[in-house]
Design a protein around this motif. Structure first.
Motif, mmCIF file in Angstrom:
data_model
loop_
_atom_site.group_PDB
_atom_site.id
_atom_site.type_symbol
_atom_site.label_atom_id
_atom_site.label_comp_id
_atom_site.label_asym_id
_atom_site.label_seq_id
_atom_site.Cartn_x
_atom_site.Cartn_y
_atom_site.Cartn_z
ATOM 1 N N LEU A 1 23.637 -6.957 -21.793
ATOM 2 C CA LEU A 1 25.089 -6.925 -22.026
ATOM 3 C C LEU A 1 25.365 -6.997 -23.513
ATOM 4 C CD1 LEU A 1 28.028 -7.025 -20.924
ATOM 5 C CD2 LEU A 1 27.844 -9.511 -20.989
ATOM 6 N N VAL A 2 25.946 -5.928 -24.057
ATOM 7 C CA VAL A 2 26.496 -5.972 -25.416
ATOM 8 C C VAL A 2 27.899 -6.516 -25.237
ATOM 9 C CG1 VAL A 2 27.149 -4.619 -27.440
ATOM 10 C CG2 VAL A 2 25.049 -4.071 -26.188
ATOM 11 N N ALA A 3 28.061 -7.809 -25.508
ATOM 12 C CA ALA A 3 29.177 -8.576 -24.948
ATOM 13 C C ALA A 3 30.468 -8.545 -25.746
ATOM 14 C CB ALA A 3 28.742 -10.033 -24.765
ATOM 15 N N GLY A 4 30.431 -8.103 -27.011
ATOM 16 C CA GLY A 4 31.637 -8.223 -27.823
ATOM 17 C C GLY A 4 31.794 -9.644 -28.335
ATOM 18 N N ARG A 5 32.995 -9.975 -28.789
ATOM 19 C CA ARG A 5 33.283 -11.318 -29.313
ATOM 20 C C ARG A 5 33.818 -12.191 -28.188
ATOM 21 N NH1 ARG A 5 37.446 -10.522 -33.899
ATOM 22 N NH2 ARG A 5 37.912 -12.596 -33.110
ATOM 23 N N LEU A 6 33.127 -13.272 -27.896
ATOM 24 C CA LEU A 6 33.484 -14.083 -26.744
ATOM 25 C C LEU A 6 34.635 -15.053 -27.005
ATOM 26 C CD1 LEU A 6 29.933 -14.725 -25.242
ATOM 27 C CD2 LEU A 6 31.640 -13.011 -24.612
ATOM 28 N N ASP A 7 35.239 -14.975 -28.194
ATOM 29 C CA ASP A 7 36.477 -15.727 -28.437
ATOM 30 C C ASP A 7 37.696 -14.877 -28.090
ATOM 31 O OD1 ASP A 7 36.185 -13.911 -30.548
ATOM 32 O OD2 ASP A 7 37.161 -15.246 -32.012
ATOM 33 N N VAL A 8 37.451 -13.690 -27.508
ATOM 34 C CA VAL A 8 38.517 -12.771 -27.120
ATOM 35 C C VAL A 8 38.444 -12.568 -25.609
ATOM 36 C CG1 VAL A 8 39.376 -10.407 -27.345
ATOM 37 C CG2 VAL A 8 38.560 -11.638 -29.364
ATOM 38 N N SER A 9 39.596 -12.565 -24.952
ATOM 39 C CA SER A 9 39.634 -12.547 -23.490
ATOM 40 C C SER A 9 38.967 -11.309 -22.895
ATOM 41 C CB SER A 9 41.079 -12.634 -22.999
ATOM 42 O OG SER A 9 41.819 -11.477 -23.376
ATOM 43 N N THR A 10 39.115 -10.151 -23.531
ATOM 44 C CA THR A 10 38.523 -8.938 -22.966
ATOM 45 C C THR A 10 37.018 -9.112 -22.806
ATOM 46 O OG1 THR A 10 38.521 -8.056 -25.222
ATOM 47 C CG2 THR A 10 40.260 -7.297 -23.758
ATOM 48 N N ALA A 11 36.350 -9.629 -23.825
ATOM 49 C CA ALA A 11 34.899 -9.813 -23.780
ATOM 50 C C ALA A 11 34.522 -10.933 -22.809
ATOM 51 C CB ALA A 11 34.370 -10.113 -25.170
ATOM 52 N N LYS A 12 35.238 -12.035 -22.862
ATOM 53 C CA LYS A 12 34.910 -13.185 -22.013
ATOM 54 C C LYS A 12 35.046 -12.826 -20.534
ATOM 55 C CE LYS A 12 36.010 -18.097 -21.388
ATOM 56 N NZ LYS A 12 36.410 -18.077 -19.965
ATOM 57 N N LEU A 13 36.114 -12.123 -20.181
ATOM 58 C CA LEU A 13 36.337 -11.765 -18.785
ATOM 59 C C LEU A 13 35.330 -10.720 -18.304
ATOM 60 C CD1 LEU A 13 40.236 -11.693 -18.793
ATOM 61 C CD2 LEU A 13 38.786 -13.327 -17.583
ATOM 62 N N ARG A 14 34.959 -9.785 -19.162
ATOM 63 C CA ARG A 14 33.956 -8.793 -18.776
ATOM 64 C C ARG A 14 32.593 -9.453 -18.567
ATOM 65 N NH1 ARG A 14 36.296 -3.968 -22.824
ATOM 66 N NH2 ARG A 14 38.377 -4.047 -21.848
ATOM 67 N N LEU A 15 32.305 -10.490 -19.356
ATOM 68 C CA LEU A 15 31.092 -11.274 -19.141
ATOM 69 C C LEU A 15 31.142 -11.967 -17.778
ATOM 70 C CD1 LEU A 15 28.453 -12.703 -19.898
ATOM 71 C CD2 LEU A 15 29.818 -14.340 -21.234
ATOM 72 N N GLU A 16 32.299 -12.502 -17.418
ATOM 73 C CA GLU A 16 32.431 -13.152 -16.114
ATOM 74 C C GLU A 16 32.187 -12.155 -14.979
ATOM 75 O OE1 GLU A 16 36.198 -15.115 -15.914
ATOM 76 O OE2 GLU A 16 35.731 -16.494 -17.583
ATOM 77 N N GLY A 17 32.670 -10.920 -15.148
ATOM 78 C CA GLY A 17 32.425 -9.892 -14.144
ATOM 79 C C GLY A 17 30.948 -9.532 -14.054
ATOM 80 N N TYR A 18 30.275 -9.485 -15.193
ATOM 81 C CA TYR A 18 28.822 -9.246 -15.256
ATOM 82 C C TYR A 18 28.080 -10.317 -14.463
ATOM 83 C CZ TYR A 18 24.267 -9.366 -17.820
ATOM 84 O OH TYR A 18 22.942 -9.409 -18.185
ATOM 85 N N ARG A 19 28.477 -11.559 -14.657
ATOM 86 C CA ARG A 19 27.825 -12.666 -13.944
ATOM 87 C C ARG A 19 28.130 -12.599 -12.441
ATOM 88 N NH1 ARG A 19 25.527 -16.213 -17.369
ATOM 89 N NH2 ARG A 19 26.339 -16.449 -19.495
ATOM 90 N N ARG A 20 29.358 -12.253 -12.083
ATOM 91 C CA ARG A 20 29.720 -12.202 -10.663
ATOM 92 C C ARG A 20 28.890 -11.151 -9.923
ATOM 93 N NH1 ARG A 20 34.154 -9.784 -7.352
ATOM 94 N NH2 ARG A 20 35.239 -8.988 -9.206
ATOM 95 N N ALA A 21 28.698 -9.996 -10.546
ATOM 96 C CA ALA A 21 27.913 -8.946 -9.891
ATOM 97 C C ALA A 21 26.469 -9.407 -9.665
ATOM 98 C CB ALA A 21 27.941 -7.668 -10.734
ATOM 99 N N HIS A 22 25.891 -10.083 -10.664
ATOM 100 C CA HIS A 22 24.534 -10.603 -10.499
ATOM 101 C C HIS A 22 24.467 -11.605 -9.351
ATOM 102 C CE1 HIS A 22 23.569 -8.822 -14.443
ATOM 103 N NE2 HIS A 22 22.298 -9.008 -14.123
#
Length: 341
Positions: A190-211
């Motif tokens: 995952l090239v995650a972006g900046r995790l202090d920004v909601s777009t990146a943080k939420l996309r990371l959460e979706g990545y984890r949910r799929a796993h």
């Protein structure tokens, strides 16, 4: 309010009213998108046709003198060079014009200090509302704007309980990762972006949910923070793809980062999608024109801009603040394929 027709005759609301056989106040309501619903559909159509034939354009400055409003909405963007943000901005500006407003855009280079300076400059110009596309998680700036009694709507990024118009980023991250898991990939970077920004943080959460749904453990070493630009994809992509046990697939926080990853893969001699599958996010119009068309998450960019402007103008007019979260969708192209072996 008046304008001068090509014949040299000054055209006013009274002129249009005489031609339409109706009262000037009816013409005024018919020409204003916010009050047109108070007038019959046929009357609105006739009045607008006559106004167009006369070449009439409402004078926003005259209206602002009457309402004590500047009829201006400020739009604060991280970058004006970003194609995704530009799409949102253009849609927001076009909708503003349709609603009788003009826009004033400022770019902050995604720097908090420049962002605060730009917002205060806009507020000092007594703008009627702010569309803020730069906020970070727990950003104090939206509260500062609200403290000045200026309506604010967040665009694309969210924080706290402020009204926002955005894509469902968690679902987007989930769809991208689930697609790769369904193709048999189990080492997904995952090239995650900046995790202090909601777009990146939420996309990371979706990545984890799929796993989690696939009962597949997340290897934390495969998550690399980055900028939202192509150079962020290059930096994070280099980190991931030069590792001893490199991933067979990568989810990128956006299409620009995905392009950076593609450049790294090319330089390392990796073939896409034979050796590496890649999924982007946003569905920039260039995504389908790349040498290997990019599988990506489609985001309703122009709708976000349009609805955002409607929301802030509505609040200016007295409406209750409301958010809108738009559904994303997966667009499968040539950059993803089943895992080899």
């Amino acid at each position: 309010m008046s304008t001068r027709a090509q014949s040299g005759r000054t055209v006013t609301i009274k002129t249009i009213a005489e031609a339409a056989g109706t009262h000037p106040s009816t013409v005024s309501r018919a020409l204003n998108p916010k009050t047109a619903s108070m007038v019959g559909v046929e009357t609105v159509r006739r009045v607008r046709e006559i106004a167009a034939a006369f070449g009439y354009e409402p004078n926003p400055w005259a209206r602002s003198l009457r309402t004590k409003k500047t009829m201006t909405v400020g739009i604060v963007l991280p970058r004006l060079t970003d194609r995704v943000l530009a799409s949102m901005f253009e849609a927001a500006s076009e909708r503003a014009r349709q609603l009788g407003y003009q826009t004033m855009a400022v770019s902050t280079k995604d720097d908090p200090v420049e962002e605060k300076t730009a917002v205060h400059l806009l507020l000092d110009r007594r703008i009627d509302g702010v569309v803020l596309a730069t906020c970070r998680i727990d950003d104090p700036l939206p509260r500062e704007i609200a403290a000045r009694r200026t309506p604010v709507v967040l665009m694309n990024r969210c924080t706290d309980d402020f009204p926002v118009v955005r894509s469902d980023d968690e679902v987007g991250g989930y769809l991208a990762t689930r697609h790769l898991l369904a193709l048999g990939h189990r080492r997904i970077g995952l090239v995650a972006g900046r995790l202090d920004v909601s777009t990146a943080k939420l996309r990371l959460e979706g990545y984890r949910r799929a796993h989690k749904e696939y009962r597949c453990r997340v290897d934390e070493k495969l998550i690399a923070e980055s900028s939202f630009l192509a150079d962020g994809g290059i930096s994070a992509g280099t980190q991931l793809l030069t590792a001893v046990d490199r991933p067979t697939a990568i989810v990128a926080v956006n299409d620009a980062a995905a392009v950076g990853v593609m450049a790294v893969a090319r330089d390392l001699g990796l073939s896409i999608p034979r050796d590496l599958s890649i999924v982007g996010h946003n569905d920039d119009e260039l995504a389908q024109m790349l040498p290997v068309p990019l599988t990506t998450i489609h985001v309703q960019l122009t709708e976000i801009g349009r609805i955002c402007m409607e929301k802030v103008v509505g609040i200016i007019g007295g409406d209750a603040p409301e958010s809108a979260i738009l559904p994303p969708s997966l667009v499968v192209r040539a950059s993803t394929a089943p895992v080899r072996g």
